[in-house]
Scaffold this motif. Structure first.
Motif, mmCIF file in Angstrom:
data_model
loop_
_atom_site.group_PDB
_atom_site.id
_atom_site.type_symbol
_atom_site.label_atom_id
_atom_site.label_comp_id
_atom_site.label_asym_id
_atom_site.label_seq_id
_atom_site.Cartn_x
_atom_site.Cartn_y
_atom_site.Cartn_z
ATOM 1 N N SER A 1 83.553 1.826 -44.105
ATOM 2 C CA SER A 1 83.672 0.620 -43.291
ATOM 3 C C SER A 1 82.815 -0.501 -43.864
ATOM 4 O O SER A 1 81.868 -0.247 -44.612
ATOM 5 C CB SER A 1 83.198 0.933 -41.866
ATOM 6 N N GLU B 1 85.786 1.788 -38.667
ATOM 7 C CA GLU B 1 84.829 1.527 -37.604
ATOM 8 C C GLU B 1 84.868 0.126 -37.039
ATOM 9 O O GLU B 1 84.286 -0.132 -35.992
ATOM 10 C CB GLU B 1 83.403 1.805 -38.123
ATOM 11 N N THR B 2 85.496 -0.805 -37.764
ATOM 12 C CA THR B 2 85.431 -2.179 -37.275
ATOM 13 C C THR B 2 86.650 -2.975 -37.734
ATOM 14 O O THR B 2 87.473 -2.463 -38.496
ATOM 15 C CB THR B 2 84.119 -2.858 -37.764
ATOM 16 N N THR B 3 86.741 -4.198 -37.248
ATOM 17 C CA THR B 3 87.832 -5.044 -37.722
ATOM 18 C C THR B 3 87.239 -6.212 -38.501
ATOM 19 O O THR B 3 86.093 -6.606 -38.267
ATOM 20 C CB THR B 3 88.660 -5.633 -36.561
ATOM 21 N N GLU C 1 91.787 -3.471 -39.931
ATOM 22 C CA GLU C 1 90.942 -2.544 -39.195
ATOM 23 C C GLU C 1 90.556 -1.402 -40.130
ATOM 24 O O GLU C 1 91.444 -0.747 -40.692
ATOM 25 C CB GLU C 1 91.763 -2.003 -38.021
ATOM 26 N N LYS D 1 81.168 -2.186 -41.843
ATOM 27 C CA LYS D 1 80.304 -2.433 -40.692
ATOM 28 C C LYS D 1 78.812 -2.523 -41.022
ATOM 29 O O LYS D 1 78.155 -3.484 -40.650
ATOM 30 C CB LYS D 1 80.524 -1.346 -39.646
ATOM 31 N N ASP D 2 78.282 -1.535 -41.730
ATOM 32 C CA ASP D 2 76.831 -1.531 -41.897
ATOM 33 C C ASP D 2 76.376 -2.124 -43.232
ATOM 34 O O ASP D 2 75.212 -2.003 -43.602
ATOM 35 C CB ASP D 2 76.299 -0.106 -41.732
#
Ligand code: ADP
Ligand code: MG
Length: 696
Positions: free
Chosen positions: A56, A93-95, A90, A58-59
Motif C-alpha cells: 500500500s 489498505e487505502t485509496t 484502491e 499508506k505508510d
C-alpha cells in the motif's frame, strides 16, 4: 594490429545502427559524449529506483516512488479544458488517485477500465492532503508485472534523451559486446573477485540495489580498473618506446659537482642528495632518462637541476634548463651564475628577447660548445638553436606542460636525457595519470630552518588596516607582494585591476616604494621591476599571477592575495610559497570579498591550517574534482568515465605496476594476454597506444 579488430566493429558503428535511434537522437547523445554504441557501455547508471511491489502507499514517507497493485475505481474527466483527468484507485489498505494531463477522448477509459486490476508504479505525492500518482511510469496488468524492473537504473540524461531511451540503447549496446579474453593479471582478478569484462559491463547496467552502484561493487570496480589499466598501458608503452631509444651514457666525474657543493652556504637535504644520485645514475645508464622531479614550493629543486646539468658538463657535453617564463629564466641565470663561476662553467641565457647579432653570437657559441649550460624560455627549443653536444634537457615547472607536449619535445629531436620538475604537489593518483610514463624522484623534505608562514583570512572591508600593516612592515625594512585578483579569464582585465591597485597603493605608501609587474609589460620594464624588487629598492611589488611560479626573493616576507576566493587552492599555495624563504617570520593575508560561501570559507581555511602542499592538493581534488584542479585539457590527464581518481587511487597504482610488468614480460604484446590487452586498447580508444605499438 594497426587497424581495429572486426569483433569491435558493431561497438564502433554509428549510433544510428541501434534500433530506435535516428540522426536527431544521435545528435542529442553527442551531448553526453556518446558517439558510438561503445560509449554507451561506459555510460553507467548513477542511481536506481526501487520498484519492488509493496502492499500500500499508506505508510510510505511521501513523496516517494512506489509500486502497488490497485483496483481501478471511478474516472473523473477534467471539468475544464487543460484540467486534470483523475482516476480513483484502491490498494490493499487505502485509496488514492492517478492523475493525467492532456487526456484525449476515452483513452484512459479503454486503458484503465473501472473495475480492472493493475500494477502501477510512479512517484506518489500529497496534494491537498490527497495522495496522488501523476503520470505513473508503469500501469500494467498483473500478468505483465515482470515488465517492471524491481530496481530500475537511472542514467545521466540530456535534452532529448529520456530514461526509457537510455535504457533501451544501453541494452542494445550490451548485446554487441563480443567474446573477449581476459587482459587483467589473473592474480589480480582473483584477489579482487572481479567478474569477466562482459559480465561486469552487463551487471553494471543492471544493478539490483543501491549497493551495486557503489564504486566498490565488483562490476564497477572492474570497469574502473579497465579504464585505468588501458591508460597506464598507453603510458607504459610511451615509456618503453622512450627507453628503447638509446641514450648516450653521460658519466659524471663529480669534480664540478663537488666544487659547487663546497661553495654552497648550506648542506643539501637528504631528499636532494637522493634525487641527485638517482638522476646521475640515470644519466650514466645506456637508456635515455625520462625522470620527473617533484617537490613542493621551496623544496630546493633548482640546485638539484644544476647538479644534473653539471653532470652533463663533466661528461663533456652541454645542458639546457627551460623555464616557463622570462622572469624565471632570468632568475635562474642570476641565482646560478655565481655557482657556475665557482665551477668554471660557462652559463648563458637565451630567450625570445635575444635578437640580431647578439642572438647570432650566442647561437654560434652554443654550436661550438663554448656555452656549456644554457637557461632560457621555450625559445631554447627552436629549430635554429643547435647544440654542439646536448646531453640533458631540464624543464622547470612542468605543470604547465602536458603529456602530449612532453612527447612532442621528444619528437622535436631533443635526443638528450630529460628531467622535468614540477612544483605542483599533485595527489598520487593524478601524478600517476599524468606522469605514469616517467620515473619519479620526490623532494619530500624541506630545507631546514624555514619558519612557518602565518596565514590569515581578512575581508576586503579591512583594506585600510591591511595597508597600515604593510606600511609598518615596510618601515621595518621588510618586503611584500600584493597579488591582484583574477577578474576574468582575460589578461586585459587582470591588468586593469593590477594597474589600478598599483596606483592606489603608490598614492598611499609613496612613490618609489611600490613596483608593478604583469605579463603584458614590455620585457625590459618587467626585468627592471623584478630587479628593483630583488635589490630591495621597491618594497612592495604589485603583481598578477606571473609571480606564481618559482620567483625567489628571500627578503620578501608578506604576501597579500586579493580576492583569494577566486583562485585555486594549489595556486594559492604556490603564491604563498613566494614568502617564508628567508629568516624573517612570514605571513600571508588572504583577502576575500564577503560574504564567503561555506565551501569558499572551508577552502581558504585549509590553507590556514596546513602548509603541506600534498594535503592541500588532496583537499582541492576532493572539493573541486579532477578536471578543475589541473585543467584537464592542458594537463593531458584524461577524463575517465567510470574510474574516480580521487577515490580509486589504489587501483591506479595497481594498474601502473600491472601495465609495466606486462610490458616487461611481453614487450610486443604477443602472448594471449598481450593480445587481449591490444583489444582492450582498441576498446578504450587508446589510439596513441596503438600507434606506439606499431612504432615499437
Ligand atoms: P623550488 O623547489 O621551489 O624551485 P628553489 O630551488 O627555488 O625551490 O629553492 C628555494 C630556496 O631554498 C632557494 O633560496 C635556495 O637557495 C634554498 N635552498 C635550496 N636547498 C637548500 C638547502 N638544502 N638548505 C637551505 N636552503 C636551500
Ligand atoms: Mg623552482
Amino acid at each position: 594490429m594497426s587497424s581495429r579488430p572486426e569483433s569491435l566493429f558493431p561497438l564502433f558503428a554509428s549510433l544510428e545502427t541501434l534500433e530506435g535511434i535516428g540522426p536527431k537522437t544521435a545528435q542529442h547523445f553527442a551531448q553526453l559524449h556518446v558517439q558510438a554504441p561503445r560509449d554507451l557501455l561506459f555510460t553507467l547508471p548513477y542511481s536506481g529506483i526501487d520498484r519492488r511491489l509493496r502492499k500500500s502507499v499508506k505508510d510510505a514517507q511521501l513523496p516517494d516512488t512506489l509500486t502497488v497493485a490497485v483496483k481501478i475505481g471511478r474516472h473523473y474527466p477534467p471539468r475544464s479544458k487543460g484540467g486534470a483527468y483523475r482516476i480513483h484507485v484502491e490498494d490493499d489498505e487505502t485509496t488514492f488517485q492517478l492523475v493525467f494531463f492532456h487526456a484525449r477522448g476515452d483513452f484512459w477509459q479503454r486503458q484503465l477500465p473501472e473495475g480492472s486490476r493493475r500494477i502501477v508504479s510512479g512517484r506518489v505525492e500529497l496534494f491537498d492532503g490527497i495522495a496522488q500518482m501523476v503520470h505513473p511510469d508503469f500501469a500494467v496488468a498483473e500478468e505483465e508485472a515482470s515488465e517492471i524492473p524491481p530496481f530500475e537504473p537511472v542514467y545521466p540524461l540530456t535534452h532529448g534523451i529520456t530514461q526509457k531511451l537510455m535504457y533501451k540503447a544501453t541494452r542494445a549496446a550490451l548485446a554487441r559486446v563480443p567474446a573477449m579474453d581476459e587482459w587483467i593479471d589473473p592474480g589480480q582478478v582473483k584477489k579482487a573477485g572481479w567478474p569477466a569484462f562482459s559480465v561486469a559491463v552487463s551487471q553494471a547496467h543492471a544493478p539490483a540495489s543501491l549497493n551495486d552502484l557503489s564504486l566498490d561493487a565488483p562490476a564497477r570496480a572492474r570497469l574502473a580498473y579497465d579504464e585505468l589499466f588501458a591508460h597506464q598501458m598507453t603510458l607504459a608503452l610511451a615509456r618503453q618506446v622512450e627507453r628503447r631509444k638509446k641514450g648516450r651514457p653521460s658519466r659524471a666525474t663529480g669534480a664540478l659537482q663537488d666544487k659547487v657543493r663546497a661553495s654552497l652556504s648550506y648542506a643539501l637535504t637528504g631528499a636532494q642528495r637522493r634525487a641527485v644520485t638517482q638522476v646521475t645514475a640515470d644519466m650514466a645508464a645506456d637508456q635515455r632518462m625520462n625522470r620527473l622531479l617533484q617537490g613542493d614550493v621551496g623544496a630546493g629543486k633548482t640546485v638539484v637541476a644544476f647538479m644534473a646539468l653539471l653532470a652533463a658538463v663533466e661528461a663533456g657535453g652541454q645542458g639546457v634548463l627551460m623555464a616557463p617564463t622570462e622572469i624565471l629564466a632570468r632568475q635562474h641565470l642570476q641565482g646560478l651564475q655565481p655557482l657556475a663561476e665557482t665551477a668554471g662553467v660557462v652559463l648563458e641565457i637565451l630567450t625570445g628577447r635575444d635578437k640580431g647579432a647578439e642572438r647570432q653570437a650566442k647561437l654560434s657559441a652554443l654550436a661550438r660548445g663554448d656555452i656549456q649550460v644554457l637557461v632560457g624560455t621555450h625559445a631554447v627549443f627552436q629549430e635554429s638553436v643547435v647544440f654542439h653536444d646536448l646531453r640533458l634537457a631540464v624543464v622547470d615547472e612542468q605543470h604547465r606542460f602536458g603529456v602530449r607536449q612532453r612527447l612532442e619535445l621528444g619528437r622535436k629531436g631533443v635526443r638528450a636525457d630529460v628531467l622535468v620538475m614540477t612544483a605542483t604537489p599533485i595527489p598520487r593518483s593524478l601524478a600517476l595519470a599524468q606522469y605514469g610514463d616517467m620515473d619519479v624522484s620526490v623532494l619530500d623534505e624541506k630545507p631546514p630552518g624555514r619558519k612557518p608562514i602565518q596565514t590569515v583570512l581578512v575581508s576586503t572591508e579591512r583594506y585600510d588596516q591591511v595597508v597600515d600593516r604593510l606600511r609598518a612592515a615596510i618601515a621595518d625594512g621588510r618586503q611584500c607582494y600584493w597579488v591582484c585578483p583574477l577578474v576574468e579569464e582575460s589578461e586585459v582585465s587582470d591588468l586593469t585591476a593590477a594597474e589600478a591597485r598599483f596606483k592606489r597603493l603608490r598614492a598611499t605608501l609613496g612613490e618609489g616604494v611600490v613596483g608593478l609587474v604583469h605579463g603584458q609589460m614590455p620585457p625590459a620594464e618587467k626585468d627592471a621591476a623584478m630587479a628593483a624588487f630583488q635589490r630591495g629598492e621597491t618594497q612592495l611589488l604589485v603583481a598578477t599571477t606571473v609571480i606564481e611560479v618559482g620567483v625567489d626573493v628571500p627578503n620578501a616576507s608578506i604576501m597579500v592575495i586579493e580576492r583569494a576566493e577566486s583562485f585555486g587552492l594549489a595556486q594559492l599555495h604556490q603564491l604563498r610559497g613566494r614568502v617564508g624563504r628567508g629568516s624573517a617570520a612570514s605571513s600571508c593575508l588572504l583577502m576575500y570579498q564577503a560574504p564567503l560561501t561555506d565551501t569558499g570559507r572551508q577552502r581558504l581555511e585549509v590553507l590556514r591550517e596546513t602548509e603541506d602542499g600534498f594535503a592541500i592538493a588532496e583537499t582541492d581534488l576532493k572539493m573541486r574534482g579532477t578536471g578543475d584542479l589541473i585543467g584537464t585539457a592542458q594537463s593531458g590527464v584524461p577524463r575517465f568515465r567510470v574510474a574516480d581518481l580521487e577515490k580509486q587511487a589504489a587501483l591506479m597504482t595497481i594498474a601502473q605496476s600491472d601495465a609495466r610488468k606486462l610490458l616487461s614480460d611481453d614487450p610486443a604484446l604477443k602472448s594471449e594476454r598481450g593480445k587481449a590487452t591490444r583489444l582492450l586498447l582498441w576498446l578504450m580508444r587508446q589510439d596513441e597506444a596503438i600507434r606506439l605499438i606499431t612504432v615499437g
